[in-house]
Design an enzyme around this catalytic site. Structure first.
Site, PDB file in Angstrom:
ATOM      1  N   GLY A  50       0.828  -1.198   0.000  1.00 58.99           N
ATOM      2  CA  GLY A  50       0.000   0.000   0.000  1.00 58.99           C
ATOM      3  C   GLY A  50       0.855   1.237   0.000  1.00 58.99           C
ATOM      4  N   GLN A  68       2.968  10.001   1.252  1.00 61.08           N
ATOM      5  CA  GLN A  68       4.257   9.298   1.221  1.00 61.08           C
ATOM      6  C   GLN A  68       5.081   9.658  -0.009  1.00 61.08           C
ATOM      7  OE1 GLN A  68       2.331   5.255   2.141  1.00 61.08           O
ATOM      8  NE2 GLN A  68       4.339   5.108   3.097  1.00 61.08           N
ATOM      9  N   CYS A  96       5.868  -0.306   6.888  1.00 58.64           N
ATOM     10  CA  CYS A  96       5.487   0.886   6.118  1.00 58.64           C
ATOM     11  C   CYS A  96       6.672   1.292   5.261  1.00 58.64           C
ATOM     12  CB  CYS A  96       5.123   2.007   7.094  1.00 58.64           C
ATOM     13  SG  CYS A  96       4.663   3.543   6.280  1.00 58.64           S
ATOM     14  N   LEU A  97       6.408   1.640   4.016  1.00 59.03           N
ATOM     15  CA  LEU A  97       7.497   2.053   3.121  1.00 59.03           C
ATOM     16  C   LEU A  97       8.179   3.330   3.610  1.00 59.03           C
ATOM     17  CD1 LEU A  97       5.880   1.280  -0.359  1.00 59.03           C
ATOM     18  CD2 LEU A  97       7.615  -0.062   0.851  1.00 59.03           C
ATOM     19  N   HIS A 121      -4.345   1.281   7.688  1.00 54.00           N
ATOM     20  CA  HIS A 121      -2.993   1.850   7.688  1.00 54.00           C
ATOM     21  C   HIS A 121      -2.891   3.020   6.705  1.00 54.00           C
ATOM     22  CE1 HIS A 121       1.579   1.250   7.701  1.00 54.00           C
ATOM     23  NE2 HIS A 121       1.378   2.054   6.675  1.00 54.00           N
ATOM     24  N   GLU A 122      -3.430   2.826   5.500  1.00 52.83           N
ATOM     25  CA  GLU A 122      -3.305   3.875   4.482  1.00 52.83           C
ATOM     26  C   GLU A 122      -4.198   5.080   4.795  1.00 52.83           C
ATOM     27  OE1 GLU A 122      -0.786   3.604   2.710  1.00 52.83           O
ATOM     28  OE2 GLU A 122      -0.484   1.463   2.989  1.00 52.83           O
ATOM     29  N   HIS A 145      -2.535   7.344   7.129  1.00 48.71           N
ATOM     30  CA  HIS A 145      -1.547   8.232   6.494  1.00 48.71           C
ATOM     31  C   HIS A 145      -2.183   9.551   6.060  1.00 48.71           C
ATOM     32  CE1 HIS A 145       2.302   6.184   6.110  1.00 48.71           C
ATOM     33  NE2 HIS A 145       1.747   5.077   5.670  1.00 48.71           N
TER      34      HIS A 145
HETATM   35 NI    NI Z   1       2.588   3.195   5.502  1.00 49.24          NI
END
Ligand code: NI
Length: 156
Positions: free
Chosen positions: A46, A51, A88-89, A130-131, A134
């Protein structure tokens, strides 16, 4: 389409609240395409627009069932809970335990502006939560239970 740079923890943009998308412009479509490319290149499940430095309510997800593009996602209902590993990226090389709803109902628009409602469970429910976090400037490290641990790079 192109790859965009993934912002990492400590970058203030990850802590800002994103604006609703009022219209799916060519620029928004380009953003969505770039986000998908960037997510797949990074082996992520995701990615949210902040991000990649864009404060719009757009997320892309693929938990192995094909791409899911969510514009203005809104979690309507949640059921139960699940505790499991999350990464998480924007926090590269780390993972930790997070408790999320086991199932969610979410409303969103796709990349054409068509409205949908999805009922998701397990990993997809986790990814949506999670997204969407963000988009409100929240990171999983805020709610992690216990310490973050490092994971081998290259793991996906
Ligand atoms: Ni993330």
């Amino acid at each position: 389409m192109a790859l965009r740079t993934i912002r990492t923890e400590g970058d203030e943009i990850l802590r800002k609240k994103c604006r609703e998308v009022k219209e799916i412009t060519p620029r928004v479509k380009e953003l969505i395409g770039d986000m998908l490319d960037t997510m797949y290149e990074a082996d992520g499940v995701g990615l949210a627009a902040p991000q990649v430095g864009v404060l719009k309510r757009v997320v892309v997800i693929d938990v192995g069932e094909g791409p899911l593009v969510m514009v203005n996602p809104e979690i309507k209902e949640t059921f139960g809970e699940q505790t499991g590993d999350e990464g998480c990226l924007s926090v590269p090389g780390m993972a930790g335990q997070v408790t999320r709803p086991q199932r969610v109902v979410a409303a969103y628009c796709d990349e054409n502006g068509d409205e949908y409602e999805i009922e998701a469970e397990d990993l997809l429910a986790r990814a949506i939560c999670h997204e969407v976090d963000h988009l409100d400037g929240k990171l999983y490290v805020d709610v992690v239970e216990g310490p973050l641990r490092s994971v081998e790079s290259g793991e996906d």
